[in-house]
Design an enzyme around this catalytic site. Structure first.
Site, PDB file in Angstrom:
ATOM      1  N   GLY A 128      -5.581   0.162  -6.848  1.00  0.00           N
ATOM      2  CA  GLY A 128      -6.197   1.156  -5.977  1.00  0.00           C
ATOM      3  C   GLY A 128      -5.264   2.289  -5.618  1.00  0.00           C
ATOM      4  N   GLY A 183      -2.885   4.549  -2.862  1.00  0.00           N
ATOM      5  CA  GLY A 183      -1.975   4.318  -1.730  1.00  0.00           C
ATOM      6  C   GLY A 183      -0.573   3.989  -2.212  1.00  0.00           C
ATOM      7  CB  ILE A 206       0.764  -1.275  -1.504  1.00  0.00           C
ATOM      8  CG1 ILE A 206       1.353  -1.233  -0.090  1.00  0.00           C
ATOM      9  CG2 ILE A 206       0.837  -2.677  -2.100  1.00  0.00           C
ATOM     10  CD1 ILE A 206       0.580  -2.004   0.948  1.00  0.00           C
ATOM     11  CD  GLU A 210     -11.964   4.145  -7.588  1.00  0.00           C
ATOM     12  OE1 GLU A 210     -12.400   3.020  -7.261  1.00  0.00           O
ATOM     13  OE2 GLU A 210     -11.618   4.983  -6.761  1.00  0.00           O
TER      14      GLU A 210
HETATM   15  N1  COA Z   1      -3.649   1.294  12.922  1.00  0.00           N
HETATM   16  C1  COA Z   1      -3.449   2.607  13.147  1.00  0.00           C
HETATM   17  N2  COA Z   1      -2.958   3.454  12.196  1.00  0.00           N
HETATM   18  C2  COA Z   1      -2.679   2.929  11.001  1.00  0.00           C
HETATM   19  C3  COA Z   1      -2.857   1.567  10.704  1.00  0.00           C
HETATM   20  C4  COA Z   1      -3.357   0.730  11.748  1.00  0.00           C
HETATM   21  N3  COA Z   1      -3.538  -0.571  11.550  1.00  0.00           N
HETATM   22  N4  COA Z   1      -2.483   1.345   9.422  1.00  0.00           N
HETATM   23  C5  COA Z   1      -2.071   2.531   8.921  1.00  0.00           C
HETATM   24  N5  COA Z   1      -2.201   3.482   9.883  1.00  0.00           N
HETATM   25  C6  COA Z   1      -1.885   4.902   9.722  1.00  0.00           C
HETATM   26  C7  COA Z   1      -0.479   5.104   9.188  1.00  0.00           C
HETATM   27  O1  COA Z   1       0.466   5.167  10.230  1.00  0.00           O
HETATM   28  C8  COA Z   1      -0.621   6.424   8.474  1.00  0.00           C
HETATM   29  O2  COA Z   1      -0.645   7.457   9.445  1.00  0.00           O
HETATM   30  P1  COA Z   1       0.003   8.894   9.152  1.00  0.00           P
HETATM   31  O3  COA Z   1      -0.804   9.478   8.023  1.00  0.00           O
HETATM   32  O4  COA Z   1      -0.160   9.607  10.453  1.00  0.00           O
HETATM   33  O5  COA Z   1       1.421   8.602   8.777  1.00  0.00           O
HETATM   34  C9  COA Z   1      -2.038   6.340   7.883  1.00  0.00           C
HETATM   35  O6  COA Z   1      -2.744   5.407   8.701  1.00  0.00           O
HETATM   36  C10 COA Z   1      -2.067   5.926   6.416  1.00  0.00           C
HETATM   37  O7  COA Z   1      -1.372   4.729   6.252  1.00  0.00           O
HETATM   38  P2  COA Z   1      -0.618   4.405   4.889  1.00  0.00           P
HETATM   39  O8  COA Z   1      -0.275   2.959   4.959  1.00  0.00           O
HETATM   40  O9  COA Z   1       0.495   5.352   4.621  1.00  0.00           O
HETATM   41  O10 COA Z   1      -1.774   4.711   3.837  1.00  0.00           O
HETATM   42  P3  COA Z   1      -1.772   4.760   2.276  1.00  0.00           P
HETATM   43  O11 COA Z   1      -1.542   6.125   1.800  1.00  0.00           O
HETATM   44  O12 COA Z   1      -0.935   3.668   1.692  1.00  0.00           O
HETATM   45  O13 COA Z   1      -3.315   4.416   2.000  1.00  0.00           O
HETATM   46  C11 COA Z   1      -5.368   3.350   2.609  1.00  0.00           C
HETATM   47  C12 COA Z   1      -3.865   3.212   2.479  1.00  0.00           C
HETATM   48  C13 COA Z   1      -5.898   1.984   3.014  1.00  0.00           C
HETATM   49  C14 COA Z   1      -5.728   4.383   3.662  1.00  0.00           C
HETATM   50  C15 COA Z   1      -5.942   3.765   1.225  1.00  0.00           C
HETATM   51  O14 COA Z   1      -5.579   2.844   0.274  1.00  0.00           O
HETATM   52  C16 COA Z   1      -7.458   3.863   1.263  1.00  0.00           C
HETATM   53  O15 COA Z   1      -7.999   4.859   1.678  1.00  0.00           O
HETATM   54  N6  COA Z   1      -8.147   2.796   0.800  1.00  0.00           N
HETATM   55  C17 COA Z   1      -9.612   2.734   0.806  1.00  0.00           C
HETATM   56  C18 COA Z   1     -10.213   3.024  -0.535  1.00  0.00           C
HETATM   57  C19 COA Z   1      -9.753   2.146  -1.637  1.00  0.00           C
HETATM   58  O16 COA Z   1      -9.033   1.181  -1.479  1.00  0.00           O
HETATM   59  N7  COA Z   1     -10.194   2.462  -2.823  1.00  0.00           N
HETATM   60  C20 COA Z   1      -9.859   1.670  -3.979  1.00  0.00           C
HETATM   61  C21 COA Z   1      -9.846   2.312  -5.251  1.00  0.00           C
HETATM   62  S1  COA Z   1      -9.078   3.930  -5.304  1.00  0.00           S
END
Ligand code: COA
Length: 436
Positions: A218, A220, A222, A241
Site C-alpha cells: 500500500g 505510506g 512503511i 494497486e
Molecule cells: N492519531 C492522530 N494522528 C495520527 C495518528 C493517530 N493515531 N496516526 C498518525 N497520525 C498523524 C501523523 O502524526 C501524521 O501527521 P502529520 O502529517 O501532521 O505529520 C499523519 O497522521 C500521517 O501519518 P503517517 O504515519 O506519516 O502516514 P503515512 O504517510 O505513513 O500514511 C496512512 C499512512 C494510513 C494515512 C496511509 O497509508 C493511508 O492513507 N492509507 C489508507 C489507504 C490505503 O491503505 N490504501 C491502500 C492501497 S494504496
C-alpha cells in the site's frame, strides 16, 4: 490508410482553448497521481467567471491548484476527492468550501460515480501517439479508461516524458476529442528512507511472507521498509494497486520473479505507478509489467484468484475490537480508503486458503505521545477496514493475530503489540470496558 499524424494534429488545441470547453454543472474526472494533467489543471480557474458548479473528481491531487485552494472559487469549482492529499487537506482545514470527499473503495470509485452521474469530461494524460495511432495512458488506469469510455468529452494532455506502459493502457486517437501538449517533468516521489520503527515493522511482516507469495504493497512510509525486509525471499509475485520503486528493485534483484503466480504469471500487475524517474524509465515498454484497470486489479474477486496472496497496508489506529482506521482522525478526513478494503478482503479470502491481509502501523504517533492501539476510535473516525475483515495487525512490537479471534483475544493480542509505555493504561481501559 488513416493518416494518424493528420488526425492527431486536427485534434490538437491549446490548453487555453481546452479550458474554454468547461461548462457550468460539468463533472470532470482528471487523471490521478503521476497521470494528473497538471498543465491543464493549473489553468482551470481561468474560466471561473464563466462557470458555476463545476466538479472535479480525482484521487490524490499532487498540487494545491488555484481552482480549489482559492476560497473565491466556491460556487464555481469544487474538488471531489476520492483520496485527500496535502493541498485538499489544507483547503478543508481553511474551510474554503471548495473541497469535498467521496467515500469509496477504489475498485468501484469510477463505476459508482458513473452510476451516480455520467461524467462530462475525462481529462487525462498520455504519451505522444505511435505510428499505429495509439497513445498510452502511461502511469495510471485506476479509473481513467473506464471513464474515458463513457464521458461526453475526452481531453488528453500529451507529455513526451511519460513512459509507454503496456497492458490495457492504449487508446486510439479516434477515441479522443482533443489533445493538448504539455511536456513537463513527470511528477516523481522523493526516495523514502525508512526509520527504525518502519524497519522493525518490515521485519515482522517479512516473517509472514512465504517464498512464492504474491504481494500487494500500500501507500505510506512503511511499505518501503517492508520491501527492504523481503530481499531474502524467493520467487515473489506482484498484484498491486500501486507500483513503487521498491518493487522494481526487488525485481531487478531477482526476488520478484512472478513465476509462481496463479494469475497473470510472469507479469507484475498494477493499476498505477508512482515513484522515481528511474522507475518511470524502467516502465517504458517493459513487458514484465501489466497495467490493468483498477476496477479489475482491485476487485476482491480477482485478487482472491492469486495464490499465497499477501496484502500489506498501513493504518492510523486500531481499536480493541479490530476496527481499522486508516483515513480519518475523528471527523478530519486525512486520506481515503483507497484500495485497503479491496486488497485486504481479496487476500484474506484467497482461493487457496493461504492468503493473508496485514495492516501495519507504528505503535505510537505524534512523537511517542499517542498510542495507535486504542480502546475505542475517536468520535467521528471512519472505519476503513471492518473488524470482521481484519486478519493481522503489525506494529514495531510484533504481530497481533485477529482472524476468528474473540474480542477478549483481540484486545489481549493488541495490547501485547502496543508500545510498552501504554500497556498498563490500555489494560486498565480494557478491564473497564469489560473486554478482558
Ligand atoms: N492519531 C492522530 N494522528 C495520527 C495518528 C493517530 N493515531 N496516526 C498518525 N497520525 C498523524 C501523523 O502524526 C501524521 O501527521 P502529520 O502529517 O501532521 O505529520 C499523519 O497522521 C500521517 O501519518 P503517517 O504515519 O506519516 O502516514 P503515512 O504517510 O505513513 O500514511 C496512512 C499512512 C494510513 C494515512 C496511509 O497509508 C493511508 O492513507 N492509507 C489508507 C489507504 C490505503 O491503505 N490504501 C491502500 C492501497 S494504496
Amino acid at each position: 490508410m488513416t493518416n494518424w499524424d493528420e488526425l492527431y494534429k486536427g485534434k490538437l488545441i491549446t490548453i487555453e482553448e481546452a479550458v474554454q470547453k468547461i461548462k457550468s454543472d460539468d463533472d470532470i474526472i482528471v487523471g490521478q497521481c503521476a497521470s494528473e494533467p497538471q498543465g491543464s489543471m493549473e489553468n482551470f480557474h481561468l474560466v471561473k467567471d464563466k462557470v458555476k458548479d463545476v466538479r472535479v473528481f480525482s484521487v490524490l491531487t499532487l498540487k494545491p491548484y488555484e481552482f480549489f485552494m482559492n476560497p473565491e472559487m466556491k460556487g464555481h469549482f469544487e474538488l471531489c476527492s476520492w483520496f485527500h492529499a496535502p493541498g485538499s487537506r489544507l483547503a478543508l482545514k481553511n474551510r474554503t468550501g471548495t473541497v469535498t470527499f467521496v467515500p469509496n473503495m477504489l475498485h468501484r470509485a469510477a463505476t459508482d460515480r458513473i452510476h451516480a452521474k455520467k461524467p462530462n469530461i475525462l481529462w487525462g494524460t498520455c504519451t505522444p501517439p505511435d505510428a499505429k495511432g495509439f497513445v498510452s495512458l502511461s502511469l495510471g488506469i485506476t479509473y481513467e479508461k473506464d471513464v474515458l469510455e463513457v464521458a461526453d468529452l475526452v481531453i488528453l494532455e500529451v507529455n513526451k516524458n511519460l513512459p509507454r506502459t503496456l497492458g490495457d493502457t492504449h487508446v486510439n486517437i479516434k477515441d479522443v476529442d482533443f489533445f493538448v501538449e504539455h511536456h513537463q517533468e513527470v511528477p516523481a516521489l522523493p526516495a523514502a528512507v525508512p526509520d527504525e520503527t518502519a524497519l522493525k515493522i518490515g521485519r515482522y511482516i517479512a516473517e509472514l511472507v512465504e517464498d512464492g507469495s504474491t504481494i500487494q504493497l500500500g501507500i505510506g512510509n512503511i511499505p518501503n521498509a517492508v520491501a527492504l525486509a523481503l530481499k531474502d525471499k524467493k520467487d515473489l509475485g506482484v498484484h498491486t494497486e500501486m507500483l513503487v520503486d521498491s518493487m522494481m528493485e526487488l525485481y531487478e534483484a531477482g526476488v520478484i520473479t512472478n513465476k509462481k503466480k496463479s494469475l497473470l504469471k510472469d507479469k507484475m500487475v498494477c493499476t498505477f505507478a508512482m515513484g522515481s524517474k528511474k522507475l518511470y524509465s524502467w516502465l517504458h515498454d517493459n513487458m514484465a509489467v501489466e497495467f490493468r484497470r483498477g476496477s479489475w486489479v482491485n476487485d476482491p474477486a480477482i485478487i482472491r484468484q492469486n495464490s499465497k496472496m499477501v496484502s500489506i497496508n498501513t493504518c492510523l489506529m486500531v481499536d480493541f475490537t479490530g476496527q481499522v482506521a486508516s483515513e480519518s482522525i475523528g471527523t478530519l478526513q486525512f486520506s481515503g480508503t483507497g484500495g485497503q478494503t479491496d486488497t485486504a478482503v481479496g487476500a484474506k479470502e484467497a482461493y487457496d486458503g493461504l492468503g493473508k491481509s496485514i495492516i501495519a502501523c507504528g505503535s505510537t504517533s505524534k512523537n511517542g505521545t499517542i498510542s495507535t492501539i486504542v480502546p475505542t476510535l475517536p468520535e467521528g473516525t471512519a472505519v476503513s477496514l471492518h473488524r470482521s475483515n481484519v486478519d493481522h495487525i503489525v506494529t514495531d512490537y510484533g504481530i497481533a493475530y485477529m482472524r476468528g479471534r474473540t474480542v477478549k483475544e483481540r484486545t489481549r493480542n493488541l495490547i501485547a503489540i502496543a508500545h510498552p509505555n501504554f500497556r498498563a493504561e490500555l489494560t486498565e481501559q480494557a478491564i473497564n470496558l469489560g473486554y478482558i
